[in-house]
Design an enzyme around this catalytic site. Structure first.
Site, PDB file in Angstrom:
ATOM      1  NE  ARG A 235      -4.524  -0.392   0.525  1.00  0.00           N
ATOM      2  CZ  ARG A 235      -5.403  -1.022  -0.237  1.00  0.00           C
ATOM      3  NH1 ARG A 235      -5.033  -1.546  -1.380  1.00  0.00           N
ATOM      4  NH2 ARG A 235      -6.659  -1.126   0.139  1.00  0.00           N
ATOM      5  CG  ASP A 259       0.668  -2.134  -8.609  1.00  0.00           C
ATOM      6  OD1 ASP A 259       0.474  -1.717  -9.768  1.00  0.00           O
ATOM      7  OD2 ASP A 259      -0.232  -2.659  -7.922  1.00  0.00           O
ATOM      8  CD  GLU A 264      -2.229   4.207  -5.275  1.00  0.00           C
ATOM      9  OE1 GLU A 264      -3.412   3.818  -5.394  1.00  0.00           O
ATOM     10  OE2 GLU A 264      -1.311   3.454  -4.925  1.00  0.00           O
ATOM     11  CG  HIS A 283      -3.171   0.339  -6.471  1.00  0.00           C
ATOM     12  ND1 HIS A 283      -3.264   1.072  -5.313  1.00  0.00           N
ATOM     13  CD2 HIS A 283      -3.396  -0.952  -6.099  1.00  0.00           C
ATOM     14  CE1 HIS A 283      -3.541   0.285  -4.292  1.00  0.00           C
ATOM     15  NE2 HIS A 283      -3.620  -0.955  -4.742  1.00  0.00           N
ATOM     16  CB  ALA A 286      -4.358  -7.307  -7.276  1.00  0.00           C
TER      17      ALA A 286
END
Length: 322
Positions: A235, A259, A264, A283, A286
């Site tokens: 995070r 990432d 953000e 980000h 995943a």
């Protein structure tokens, strides 16, 4: 808990989520919400007891208060693994679960791909290709290299399994050190500095908590080898970005694959964009086709337990963050 709770699906793809939910719970009153702004009113209007929620439009605007302070919501099922965007909640009044493990395989592949990218110097070869230069550059194996995995939840263990299969020495850090499958060594957080000094690759997989904010700071980067590569799939906020920039400027590390970021989307004028030895992804490590459906299916299984009065899986402690 009620056998027929009012349910909200809070996601940017509510139609797909609703179709999955209706396969096993066709008798329930289910309401869809695809925006942050509309959620508080909908919760009040339908007296929602259960909310499945995905953080699909960033953290700053996320309607956390509508969930953690609701008079009717008893269970919030988070569609991903991180719950820091919820802030703190009262576990005596609200149960929070997450979808830990839903994307652990994909995150592990991202980490493995990042390690291979640096060991094969793919970015360097791409620059030579664009300049039409033949020759130069060198590849090296990751077999025999040492990887340090910080955070040994389902993602960390998935990373370790793949790294060990590639012949790497796997070191791990977790809050409560204990023998863990696919890890050659497991240590507590107090061993962070000695371990980063041994690692060729450092992979960050921990949740964002008061105890992990700024975990990789100036002292951690100072302890790393100049050949070390940082891979952050945790995070934003776990890595001190100012310390990272100083390490990059001082050639204290080889590079990084990132990432997640403190802010953000990453601002267009952020200095990290300008480093040739930094790989930036938005980000999305995943995110792959089908992850959201897999997450909803985990929720529907838990919803069955909820309606039966059975213990839920993946219950998150607000103190631990997992």
């Amino acid at each position: 808990m009620s056998a027929e709770p009012s349910v909200i699906l809070h996601t940017d793809r509510p139609a797909a989520a609703l179709a999955v939910l209706m396969e096993t719970h066709p008798d329930l009153a289910v309401h869809a919400c695809d925006s942050y702004a509309a959620l508080p009113e909908l919760i009040g209007r339908v007296a929602a007891e259960v909310v499945y929620s995905v953080r699909f439009d960033g953290t700053p605007r996320y309607p956390r208060l509508a969930l953690v302070e609701s008079a009717t919501v008893k269970w919030v099922s988070i569609g991903g693994s991180g719950t820091d965007h919820l802030g703190h909640w009262d576990p005596a009044r609200l149960t929070v679960t997450n979808s830990a493990g839903v994307a652990s395989g994909m995150l592990a592949e991202y980490a493995l791909g990042a390690m291979l990218s640096f060991s094969l110097d793919l970015r360097g070869f791409e620059r030579r290709q664009q300049a039409r230069i033949w020759g130069g550059g060198r590849v090296e194996p990751i077999e025999g290299k040492t990887v340090l995995i910080i955070g040994l939840g389902k993602t960390g263990e998935a990373v370790a399994k793949r790294a060990q299969a590639m012949g790497m020495l796997t070191l791990g850090i977790r809050a409560r050190a204990k023998p863990t499958p696919s890890l050659d060594e497991v240590h507590g957080v107090d061993a962070l500095l000695p371990l980063v000094g041994r690692a060729d690759f450092i992979i960050c997989c921990v949740p964002l908590l008061p105890t992990t904010r700024g975990l990789l700071d100036e002292a951690a980067f100072a302890a790393m080898k100049p050949s070390a590569v940082l891979i952050d799939i945790s995070r934003g906020g776990v890595v001190d970005e100012t310390a990272l920039l100083q390490a990059l400027d001082g050639n204290k590390i080889k590079g990084a694959a990132l990432d997640v970021f403190a802010t953000e989307p990453l601002p267009a004028d952020h200095p990290l964009w300008g480093y040739g030895n930094v790989a930036i992804t938005p980000h999305c490590a995943a995110v792959h086709d089908g992850w959201d459906i897999k997450s909803v299916r985990m929720f529907t299984d838990n919803l069955t337990r909820y309606r039966r009065g059975e213990p839920l899986e993946n219950v998150v402690s607000p103190e631990r963050g997992y």
